[in-house]
Design an enzyme around this catalytic site. Sequence first.
Site, PDB file in Angstrom:
ATOM      1  N   HIS A   1      12.479  -1.574   3.832  1.00 34.56           N
ATOM      2  CA  HIS A   1      12.636  -0.472   4.871  1.00 34.56           C
ATOM      3  C   HIS A   1      14.007   0.527   4.581  1.00 34.56           C
ATOM      4  CE1 HIS A   1       9.785  -1.001   8.400  1.00 34.56           C
ATOM      5  NE2 HIS A   1       9.730  -2.202   7.905  1.00 34.56           N
TER       6      HIS A   1
ATOM      7  N   HIS B   1      -8.257  -4.793  17.836  1.00 30.30           N
ATOM      8  CA  HIS B   1      -8.965  -6.122  18.298  1.00 30.30           C
ATOM      9  C   HIS B   1      -8.379  -7.664  18.259  1.00 30.30           C
ATOM     10  CE1 HIS B   1      -9.794  -5.639  14.078  1.00 30.30           C
ATOM     11  NE2 HIS B   1     -10.212  -7.053  14.149  1.00 30.30           N
TER      12      HIS B   1
ATOM     13  N   HIS C   1       1.056  -1.223  -0.174  1.00 31.75           N
ATOM     14  CA  HIS C   1       0.001   0.042   0.063  1.00 31.75           C
ATOM     15  C   HIS C   1       0.808   1.331   0.051  1.00 31.75           C
ATOM     16  CE1 HIS C   1      -1.520   3.242   2.690  1.00 31.75           C
ATOM     17  NE2 HIS C   1      -2.481   3.357   1.918  1.00 31.75           N
TER      18      HIS C   1
ATOM     19  N   ASN D   1       0.573   5.776  -0.348  1.00 32.94           N
ATOM     20  CA  ASN D   1      -0.373   6.932  -0.468  1.00 32.94           C
ATOM     21  C   ASN D   1       0.509   8.165  -0.206  1.00 32.94           C
ATOM     22  OD1 ASN D   1      -2.132   8.830   1.628  1.00 32.94           O
ATOM     23  ND2 ASN D   1      -3.466   8.101   0.038  1.00 32.94           N
TER      24      ASN D   1
END
Length: 307
Positions: A152, A182, A113, A115
């Site tokens: 990284h 959760h 991902h 952005n």
Amino acid sequence: MTDSTYDVNRVRAYLQGLQMRIADALGAFDGTPLAADTWRRGPGERLRGGGCTRILEAGGFFERAGIGFSDVAGDALPPSANASRPQLAGRGFEALGVSLVLHPRNPYCPTVHMNVRMLIATKPGEAPVFWFGGGMDLTPIYGFEEDARHFHRTCRAALEPFGAELYPRFKKWCDDYFFLKHRNEARGIGGIFFDDFSELGFERSFEMLQSVGDAFLPSYLPIVERRRDTPYGERERAFQAYRRGRYVEFNLVFDRGTLFGLQSGGRTESILLSMPPTAGWRYDWHPDPGTPEARLQSEFLVPRDWA
């Protein structure tokens, strides 16, 4: 930052060019060009503006690859955008950015991902407030230290010209952000994440944003080039579906970009571009000790100094 000296036209031009460059590279890698879907909000809708979605489904390598550009404006910032700046509640805004998620078919190739975005909050009689946000993060199904270190280190190199403290700061932010509370579990091996960023002034902050965007292809393509021909079977695909289920949970429950889009009346097809084409859930399932599936949990889905 309450400095109105910014140039949104330059940011827009960079983002549109970045989308085109990445889409072309991904199409060449896959062997299938990404289709273009240009869209614009109609009269009477909550948002004004439009964008372009580049999409590939059922490709030669990518099961789903989407990279979207959007430039939209609204009359009031949604709650997800001003959670850390309550003083901006009710301001008009413009939000422009590029966001992508890639889901390879081969489980040995990681989901990724990225952005990069800019937001501008406006109020009559007051100076505009702008900030940048973005980052990139890697979500392997099967972990490889070589891949994690490459990803990284590329992120670190992109940030180093702007201050040695930025990579460790943005890495921790990423580790904290991409975490399923959760489940008490990380989504992947992290990367870098930043938001509400304008502390270097417009010019230098924009240069940093460009450095992050430009680092995406060299951070990811060498990894999938190494792994694309790794053999796999039903076991690996089943585990991939299980891990994709965690990806879905995060995006629908915690992701600020998803919440921003849904709360502001954004385009649903573009907002849910990040969803994998298939996902699965198993009741109280745990991998057998000593397996590669167990190793992902114990060695990769924990914060580590990869760079």
